[in-house]
Design a protein around this motif. Structure first.
Motif, short mmCIF file in Angstrom:
data_model
loop_
_atom_site.label_atom_id
_atom_site.label_comp_id
_atom_site.label_asym_id
_atom_site.label_seq_id
_atom_site.Cartn_x
_atom_site.Cartn_y
_atom_site.Cartn_z
N LEU A 1 3.39 56.35 25.90
CA LEU A 1 3.99 55.88 24.65
C LEU A 1 4.53 57.12 23.96
N CYS B 1 -3.56 62.17 23.23
CA CYS B 1 -2.47 62.04 22.28
C CYS B 1 -2.11 63.45 21.85
N TYR C 1 6.26 53.97 18.30
CA TYR C 1 6.02 54.34 19.69
C TYR C 1 6.88 53.49 20.62
N ASN D 1 6.55 58.59 20.44
CA ASN D 1 7.04 58.39 19.08
C ASN D 1 7.90 59.59 18.70
#
Length: 144
Positions: free
Chosen positions: A96, A64, A110, A98
């Motif tokens: 994903l 992430c 997301y 965001n």
């Protein structure tokens, strides 16, 4: 994996790598040049250079990380990796994303998608489902 062929581009006329696009209409050809023109059919909105405004969050199966948003549209986004914390993604990898452009709403959550192209530190993400916001709504959110 995309089907790729080296041939003359019907648009710009130079021999270059082209990829097969299964959903051709309304385009004139199923082949698209990787070197010429804008291949995106949705209007892109350029994100400003504000320090907090252009930071989005990318999540894969293994990491992430923050990314810098260059532009965004209803169908996808172009982002750039942070030079201090480079990340590795592959073509067609599920991610994903965001955008973090709103405190709530569609641009605060997301969005599932996949990596469409990669060039050096930049890459494009194609959303699985287009955003329900209109282009003018996205522009208003980005510019305000």
């Amino acid at each position: 994996m995309a089907l790729i062929e080296f041939k003359r581009c019907p648009h710009c006329g130079k021999p270059t790598w082209q990829e097969f696009i299964p959903q051709a209409p309304p385009a004139a050809s199923y082949w698209r040049c990787r070197d010429c023109g804008d291949r995106r059919d949705a209007k892109r909105i350029r994100v400003g250079n504000g320090a907090l405004l252009n930071h989005g969050r990318l999540q894969t199966e293994h990491l992430c990380a923050d990314v810098l948003i260059i532009d965004i549209s209803r169908r996808g986004t172009r982002v750039c990796c942070d030079e201090d914390l480079p990340i590795t993604v592959h073509m067609d990898q599920r991610v994903l994303f965001n955008p973090q452009l709103q405190p709530f709403g569609e641009l605060a959550h997301y969005q599932p998608g996949f990596v469409r192209w990669i060039r050096d530190m930049e890459f494009g993400i194609c959303f699985e489902h287009p955003l329900s916001l209109s282009t003018s709504d996205i522009t208003r959110i980005v510019k305000n």
